[in-house]
Design a protein around this motif. Structure first.
Motif, short mmCIF file in Angstrom:
data_model
loop_
_atom_site.label_atom_id
_atom_site.label_comp_id
_atom_site.label_asym_id
_atom_site.label_seq_id
_atom_site.Cartn_x
_atom_site.Cartn_y
_atom_site.Cartn_z
N MET A 1 74.82 62.97 4.37
CA MET A 1 76.10 62.39 3.95
C MET A 1 77.05 62.25 5.14
O MET A 1 77.74 61.23 5.27
N ARG A 2 77.07 63.27 5.99
CA ARG A 2 77.93 63.19 7.17
C ARG A 2 77.49 62.08 8.10
O ARG A 2 78.33 61.37 8.68
N ASP A 3 76.16 61.91 8.22
CA ASP A 3 75.65 60.86 9.08
C ASP A 3 76.06 59.49 8.55
O ASP A 3 76.45 58.61 9.31
N VAL A 4 75.98 59.30 7.23
CA VAL A 4 76.42 58.03 6.62
C VAL A 4 77.90 57.83 6.84
O VAL A 4 78.37 56.73 7.14
N TYR A 5 78.67 58.91 6.70
CA TYR A 5 80.12 58.83 6.88
C TYR A 5 80.47 58.41 8.30
O TYR A 5 81.31 57.54 8.51
N GLU A 6 79.80 59.03 9.30
CA GLU A 6 80.11 58.72 10.69
C GLU A 6 79.54 57.38 11.14
O GLU A 6 80.12 56.70 11.99
N SER A 7 78.37 57.00 10.58
CA SER A 7 77.69 55.79 11.05
C SER A 7 78.11 54.54 10.30
O SER A 7 77.95 53.44 10.81
N LEU A 8 78.65 54.70 9.10
CA LEU A 8 78.96 53.51 8.29
C LEU A 8 80.42 53.45 7.87
O LEU A 8 81.11 52.47 8.13
N ILE A 9 80.90 54.52 7.24
CA ILE A 9 82.24 54.47 6.64
C ILE A 9 83.31 54.38 7.72
O ILE A 9 84.22 53.54 7.65
N ILE A 10 83.24 55.24 8.73
CA ILE A 10 84.26 55.23 9.78
C ILE A 10 84.28 53.91 10.54
O ILE A 10 85.35 53.30 10.72
N PRO A 11 83.11 53.37 11.03
CA PRO A 11 83.16 52.07 11.71
C PRO A 11 83.69 50.94 10.82
O PRO A 11 84.48 50.10 11.28
N LEU A 12 83.25 50.92 9.54
CA LEU A 12 83.75 49.89 8.64
C LEU A 12 85.25 50.02 8.44
O LEU A 12 85.98 49.02 8.38
N VAL A 58 78.61 53.46 17.41
CA VAL A 58 77.76 54.08 16.38
C VAL A 58 76.34 54.23 16.90
O VAL A 58 75.69 55.28 16.68
N ASN A 59 75.85 53.21 17.60
CA ASN A 59 74.49 53.26 18.13
C ASN A 59 74.35 54.38 19.15
O ASN A 59 73.36 55.12 19.15
N GLU A 60 75.37 54.51 20.02
CA GLU A 60 75.31 55.59 21.01
C GLU A 60 75.34 56.96 20.34
O GLU A 60 74.59 57.87 20.72
N ARG A 61 76.23 57.09 19.35
CA ARG A 61 76.28 58.37 18.63
C ARG A 61 74.95 58.65 17.92
O ARG A 61 74.47 59.77 17.92
N LYS A 62 74.40 57.57 17.34
CA LYS A 62 73.13 57.74 16.64
C LYS A 62 72.03 58.11 17.62
O LYS A 62 71.23 59.03 17.35
N ILE A 63 71.97 57.41 18.75
CA ILE A 63 70.95 57.72 19.75
C ILE A 63 71.14 59.13 20.29
O ILE A 63 70.18 59.89 20.47
N SER A 64 72.42 59.50 20.57
CA SER A 64 72.69 60.86 21.05
C SER A 64 72.26 61.89 20.03
O SER A 64 71.67 62.93 20.38
N SER A 65 72.56 61.61 18.75
CA SER A 65 72.17 62.55 17.70
C SER A 65 70.65 62.66 17.60
O SER A 65 70.10 63.76 17.50
N ILE A 66 69.98 61.48 17.65
CA ILE A 66 68.51 61.51 17.57
C ILE A 66 67.93 62.21 18.79
O ILE A 66 67.00 63.04 18.66
#
Length: 677
Positions: A1-12, A58-66
């Protein structure tokens, strides 16, 4: 849920907020302060780059997280695997030690030494001791142990491998590992063994005989070579990774990849060590013993108070993130450049027709309609250009028609002015002739009065009647001649007045044509104003021109109406003058008849001079009739003179009106002449 919030809701949310802010700026006309091209570039950059930047973040955060997850899993896997291997190795040593302790020959040697106090020099027992020592040497050689020692129940080393025989007889009863080893299998910490001249660890296990009596301990000396080989394996640790072990004193018990002589010399007080010594496993980023930020995982080692750490420099761990960030920066920079280029070309392509429209509008504002817009566009601006071009063509046609109409009006007004001047001159001549006729008729009236007086006194002047008759005859002849001249002059005046009436009618026709042209000009100017207003800001200049044309058409129409009224008045006056002149002609004819009758009467009087007395009454009556006729003719001529005078005044007014019309036509011609088609 947090990942969806940070990757989708905040950027939108960020994109929506920034777009709403952009909409507010557009609504508040802040961006409209910029030029159209800059406005389009700013909007296109904002609309394009905001989502791109959000996607990049978002991509950088996602890549960093992965990557963080992968590194953590890798380090946990490496550390856990090696910890399990070390635990398995120690488990094997533990089993070997316990197996040795249960071996009958080992147990027999310790029982005889500890319980029966048999000397190792006893011939019978020395054979057993040698066999036990050979057995220990084989196990040590096979398993790779540094030494295997047997300790009596009193705590003395009774037997070792042949390599470390110097330890035989050494009392370890006071050492902690012996005390612990009497109860259960015990693993010592790594320590420096002066006899082996190496860092070793002991695995101590009690030896219990069949009767359950403690007969001694078995100690297996374990070197760290096997463990070091496992820890030195760099698989999965990249260039800066390492695994090492720290004991409960926080001293390294394995060699460092980066430092020399670290075993039992370098203290490691890090988050991983503290957590591992507390019995926890985990992974985190923290400074290592070199004070270098590392990704580290820690794992407590079973049977010992050790913690195994697997670490990887943070810089190397996140190097893919930096490379990816560099790629993204390059891509974003390239995207920005491409967007700017596309925005500039798009803005120029959009603004170029507008600039062409503005340039043509400026020419039109200066009165030059000879320029066309050659730029082709198929969007709304293209439609505006087509409508504008259609409007310009209509205005161009309107101006041409107006110029032609003005030329015709000017030509007709010149002709009318010339004709009116001629008519005014004729009217003046007519007035002079009428004045002369009136004077003659007044003289005739005076003569008629005199004739009446003479006729009344004919009885007294009978002798003079013949002379008077001859004079009357001459007067009558002259009167007839004058009346004939009056008749011809009156007919000529009637013709001129009739011609003037016909020309006035032509003026009315021309004025009707002027009114129609003015109405069409007013309608076309109104349509042009509507088209200019639909063009918005860019049609304001042309709207001013259309308004001027409309006002000019209204003024032309007003002047035409005024001229029409004047012409109508002139036509009415001319018609009345024609009727009056016709009546005058009739009266003159009557006067001629009367005078001729008087002449005949005078002839009769001359022939019948001797009968003058008898016919005096008839002469008196005739002279009275003549007097009445001449007075009537005089009155009629006065009326004719008044009509001619009014006609002359009307002609002067008409001449002034035509002169004003001609001046107005010249002004209108000069005004329209400013527009080039």
């Amino acid at each position: 849920m947090r990942d969806v919030y940070e990757s989708l809701i905040i950027p939108l949310s960020i994109i929506v907020i920034l777009n709403v802010a952009l909409f507010i700026l557009i609504k508040a006309r802040v961006l409209q302060r910029l030029s159209l091209s800059k406005n389009l570039i700013a909007v296109l950059l904002a609309v394009t780059l905001i989502p791109v930047i959000c996607i990049v973040v978002v991509n950088e955060r996602k890549i960093s997280s992965i990557l963080f997850t992968e590194i953590c899993e890798k380090l946990v896997s490496v550390g856990r695997t090696r910890a399990l291997f070390i635990e398995a190795t120690l488990e094997e040593v533990k089993l070997d030690t316990e197996s040795i302790a249960k071996n009958w020959i080992v147990m027999e040697v310790l029982r005889q030494i500890s319980l029966e106090k048999t000397s190792k020099t006893d011939p019978n027992f020395s054979t057993t001791v040698k066999n036990a020592q050979g057995h220990l040497n084989r196990i040590a050689t096979t398993k790779g142990y540094d030494d295997i020692m047997l300790i009596s129940a009193e705590g003395k080393i009774e037997l070792t491998s042949t390599e470390h025989s110097a330890e035989v007889g050494f009392d370890v009863s006071s050492d902690d590992y012996f005390k612990q080893g009497k109860e259960k299998t015990y693993f010592t910490d790594l320590f420096y063994n002066k006899f082996a001249n190496n860092n070793l660890m002991y695995v101590v296990t009690p030896c219990i005989d069949a009767q359950g009596r403690f007969v001694g301990c078995v100690i297996v000396e374990v070197g760290m070579r096997r463990l070091y080989n496992v820890l030195a394996d760099r698989e999965g640790l990249e260039e800066t990774g390492e695994t090492y072990i720290v004991n409960r004193e926080k001293l390294m018990v394995s060699e460092s990849r980066f430092l020399k002589d670290t075993v039992l010399r370098v203290k490691v007080d890090t988050l991983g060590v503290n957590e591992g010594l507390s019995g926890k496993s985990g992974v985190a980023i923290y400074p290592d013993y070199r004070n270098v930020p590392v990704f580290g995982s820690w794992h407590p080692v079973k049977y010992t108070n050790w913690v195994l750490l697997a670490e990887l420099d943070e810089a190397e761990a996140f190097a893919p993130v930096g490379i990816n960030r560099l790629y993204q920066i390059v891509l974003v920079a390239g995207a920005i450049v491409m967007v700017v280029i596309v925005a500039i070309f798009s803005a120029r392509a959009t603004v170029r027709p507008v600039h062409g429209l503005i340039a043509v509008s400026e020419y039109i504002g200066k009165g030059d309609f000879s320029h066309d817009i050659t730029i082709q566009s198929y969007d709304e601006i293209g439609k505006l250009i087509k409508v504008f071009q259609y409007m310009v063509e209509n205005l161009r046609l309107l101006i041409k028609q107006t110029q032609e109409s003005i030329s015709r009006i000017s030509s007709v007004s010149v002709e009318m002015l010339s004709s009116s001047e001629e008519q005014a001159s004729g009217s003046a001549e007519l007035a002079a002739s009428v004045g002369e006729i009136t004077a003659t008729i007044e003289e005739l009236s005076s003569s008629a009065k005199q004739v009446a007086v003479n006729a009344e006194s004919v009885a007294k002047i009978a002798g003079d009647s013949e002379l008077t008759g001859n004079q009357g005859k001459e007067s009558i002849s002259e009167s007839i001649h004058i009346m004939e001249e009056i008749k011809e002059t009156t007919k000529d005046s009637m013709k001129k007045v009739a011609s003037f009436s016909e020309k006035s009618q032509k003026i009315g026709d021309v004025l009707s044509m002027i009114r129609e042209i003015a109405s069409e000009t007013h309608l076309l100017a109104l349509n042009a104003s509507i088209e200019a207003s639909s063009a918005g800001e860019y049609g304001k200049r042309f709207s001013v021109v259309a308004a001027e044309v409309r006002r000019l058409a209204e003024r032309t129409k007003t002047y035409a109406e005024e001229i029409k009224n004047v012409v109508s008045e002139i036509q009415a006056s001319t018609g009345a003058a024609v009727l009056s002149i016709e009546q005058s002609v009739k009266n003159v004819d009557k006067g001629v008849g009367v005078i001729r009758g008087a002449g005949q009467a005078i002839d009769s009087n001359l022939e019948l001079i001797e009968k003058t007395s008898g016919a005096s009454r008839q002469i008196v009556m005739a002279t009275q009739q003549q007097r009445s006729a001449t007075e009537q003719v005089a009155a009629t001529m006065k009326e004719i003179a008044e009509v001619v005078k009014q006609s002359s005044i009307g002609l002067k007014q008409f001449t002034v009106a035509i002169a004003d019309l001609n001046k107005l036509a010249d002004e209108f011609k000069e005004m329209v002449g400013k527009y080039k088609t």
